[in-house]
Design a protein around this motif. Sequence first.
Motif, PDB file in Angstrom:
ATOM      1  N   SER A 147       0.817  -1.218   0.000  1.00 57.27           N
ATOM      2  CA  SER A 147       0.000   0.000   0.000  1.00 57.27           C
ATOM      3  C   SER A 147       0.849   1.266   0.000  1.00 57.27           C
ATOM      4  O   SER A 147       0.311   2.376   0.083  1.00 57.27           O
ATOM      5  CB  SER A 147      -0.930   0.006   1.222  1.00 57.27           C
ATOM      6  N   GLY A 148       2.164   1.098  -0.066  1.00 58.59           N
ATOM      7  CA  GLY A 148       3.034   2.259  -0.156  1.00 58.59           C
ATOM      8  C   GLY A 148       3.668   2.704   1.140  1.00 58.59           C
ATOM      9  O   GLY A 148       4.423   3.684   1.163  1.00 58.59           O
ATOM     10  N   PHE A 149       3.383   2.022   2.264  1.00 61.69           N
ATOM     11  CA  PHE A 149       4.035   2.367   3.520  1.00 61.69           C
ATOM     12  C   PHE A 149       5.479   1.877   3.482  1.00 61.69           C
ATOM     13  O   PHE A 149       5.772   0.831   2.903  1.00 61.69           O
ATOM     14  CB  PHE A 149       3.296   1.742   4.706  1.00 61.69           C
ATOM     15  N   GLU A 150       6.364   2.615   4.108  1.00 60.78           N
ATOM     16  CA  GLU A 150       7.789   2.293   4.102  1.00 60.78           C
ATOM     17  C   GLU A 150       8.234   1.852   5.492  1.00 60.78           C
ATOM     18  O   GLU A 150       8.008   2.560   6.475  1.00 60.78           O
ATOM     19  CB  GLU A 150       8.605   3.511   3.664  1.00 60.78           C
ATOM     20  N   GLN A 151       8.861   0.683   5.571  1.00 58.10           N
ATOM     21  CA  GLN A 151       9.314   0.168   6.858  1.00 58.10           C
ATOM     22  C   GLN A 151      10.614   0.848   7.275  1.00 58.10           C
ATOM     23  O   GLN A 151      11.566   0.937   6.499  1.00 58.10           O
ATOM     24  CB  GLN A 151       9.513  -1.343   6.808  1.00 58.10           C
ATOM     25  N   LYS A 152      10.640   1.348   8.515  1.00 55.59           N
ATOM     26  CA  LYS A 152      11.812   2.015   9.071  1.00 55.59           C
ATOM     27  C   LYS A 152      12.050   1.527  10.491  1.00 55.59           C
ATOM     28  O   LYS A 152      11.235   0.805  11.060  1.00 55.59           O
ATOM     29  CB  LYS A 152      11.617   3.536   9.066  1.00 55.59           C
ATOM     30  N   ASP A 153      13.167   1.949  11.067  1.00 55.14           N
ATOM     31  CA  ASP A 153      13.453   1.574  12.459  1.00 55.14           C
ATOM     32  C   ASP A 153      12.471   2.250  13.408  1.00 55.14           C
ATOM     33  O   ASP A 153      12.037   1.651  14.404  1.00 55.14           O
ATOM     34  CB  ASP A 153      14.893   1.950  12.821  1.00 55.14           C
ATOM     35  N   PHE A 154      12.143   3.516  13.120  1.00 56.34           N
ATOM     36  CA  PHE A 154      11.192   4.273  13.931  1.00 56.34           C
ATOM     37  C   PHE A 154      10.295   5.089  12.999  1.00 56.34           C
ATOM     38  O   PHE A 154      10.755   5.583  11.970  1.00 56.34           O
ATOM     39  CB  PHE A 154      11.908   5.214  14.913  1.00 56.34           C
ATOM     40  N   VAL A 155       9.036   5.231  13.376  1.00 56.38           N
ATOM     41  CA  VAL A 155       8.136   6.040  12.545  1.00 56.38           C
ATOM     42  C   VAL A 155       8.364   7.512  12.869  1.00 56.38           C
ATOM     43  O   VAL A 155       8.451   7.907  14.023  1.00 56.38           O
ATOM     44  CB  VAL A 155       6.659   5.649  12.766  1.00 56.38           C
ATOM     45  N   GLU A 156       8.456   8.313  11.819  1.00 52.33           N
ATOM     46  CA  GLU A 156       8.697   9.745  11.988  1.00 52.33           C
ATOM     47  C   GLU A 156       7.650  10.592  11.284  1.00 52.33           C
ATOM     48  O   GLU A 156       7.336  11.693  11.743  1.00 52.33           O
ATOM     49  CB  GLU A 156      10.086  10.116  11.457  1.00 52.33           C
ATOM     50  N   THR A 157       7.120  10.101  10.173  1.00 52.40           N
ATOM     51  CA  THR A 157       6.176  10.896   9.400  1.00 52.40           C
ATOM     52  C   THR A 157       5.146   9.984   8.758  1.00 52.40           C
ATOM     53  O   THR A 157       5.280   8.752   8.792  1.00 52.40           O
ATOM     54  CB  THR A 157       6.909  11.720   8.320  1.00 52.40           C
ATOM     55  N   HIS A 158       4.111  10.566   8.186  1.00 54.07           N
ATOM     56  CA  HIS A 158       3.057   9.792   7.563  1.00 54.07           C
ATOM     57  C   HIS A 158       3.632   8.875   6.482  1.00 54.07           C
ATOM     58  O   HIS A 158       4.440   9.291   5.656  1.00 54.07           O
ATOM     59  CB  HIS A 158       2.011  10.721   6.936  1.00 54.07           C
ATOM     60  N   GLY A 159       3.197   7.620   6.502  1.00 54.48           N
ATOM     61  CA  GLY A 159       3.678   6.637   5.540  1.00 54.48           C
ATOM     62  C   GLY A 159       4.740   5.712   6.079  1.00 54.48           C
ATOM     63  O   GLY A 159       5.135   4.763   5.399  1.00 54.48           O
ATOM     64  N   ASP A 160       5.229   5.959   7.304  1.00 57.01           N
ATOM     65  CA  ASP A 160       6.221   5.089   7.935  1.00 57.01           C
ATOM     66  C   ASP A 160       5.544   3.988   8.735  1.00 57.01           C
ATOM     67  O   ASP A 160       4.460   4.176   9.282  1.00 57.01           O
ATOM     68  CB  ASP A 160       7.113   5.882   8.906  1.00 57.01           C
ATOM     69  N   PHE A 161       6.196   2.814   8.816  1.00 58.04           N
ATOM     70  CA  PHE A 161       5.803   1.808   9.797  1.00 58.04           C
ATOM     71  C   PHE A 161       7.042   1.064  10.277  1.00 58.04           C
ATOM     72  O   PHE A 161       8.058   1.010   9.577  1.00 58.04           O
ATOM     73  CB  PHE A 161       4.745   0.837   9.233  1.00 58.04           C
TER      74      PHE A 161
END
Length: 233
Positions: free
Chosen positions: A131-145
């Motif tokens: 769905s376009g969400f981007e996996q990161k170590d920590f969420v910082e902005t809309h679209g992060d998980f």
Amino acid sequence: MLFRSGVPGSLAALVVAGIRDRRACQVLFVTSDDASAERMRDDLSLLLGMEAVHLFAAPSSAGHMRGADAGVPDVQALRSLLEAPAAVVVTPRRGMTIALPPSSVVSEKVIHLVKGEQTDFTLLLRVLGESGFEQKDFVETHGDFSVRGGILDVFTFAGDNPIRAEFAGDEIESIREFDPVSQRSIRELSGTTIVPDLFASRSEGELRTSSLLEYLRDDALVILEEPDLITRE
């Protein structure tokens, strides 16, 4: 459809608020330009409350990739029309010309999580990526998980703060909204809705056959600030 003309300044907001309250219906207010749309949104928010009024600023092109937070108000506006029977949305006249995905497609993209229910955790992570969400170590902005064991943090495009869902296997044990800076919980939730960015460039190949009008309920009112100008465009 109701056409307005000759009502000066903030008096227009009083008229719109009165109509919405009497009829308890959705209202789409179309202004002549961006500045007028923002002023009307602000005036109506003072009268009806910020949660009841949304601005559909309208992306300059349907598939244009913008900043991570840029599409959030537009996504929230569309969601309000799909879910709230008395939502008020303000848009500049450009918003009437934007081609949008059908409302049924938007509903299919939304992910619902409910505390105590079973949700396939592995499948959920895959759907987020698709769905376009981007996996990161920590969420910082809309679209992060982010994922840590059975803890899923998601910064959806329909909220001011991210949500944290704790899983025991595939069962959702808890859901809460939290501050992305301090990581402190803001409030416990019984359920939440994860909404992707409906205007990201990944959607260019999807059918865009609807307009903002098609998101309205049958009894909704459309109010045009400058009917002749808007109709020509």
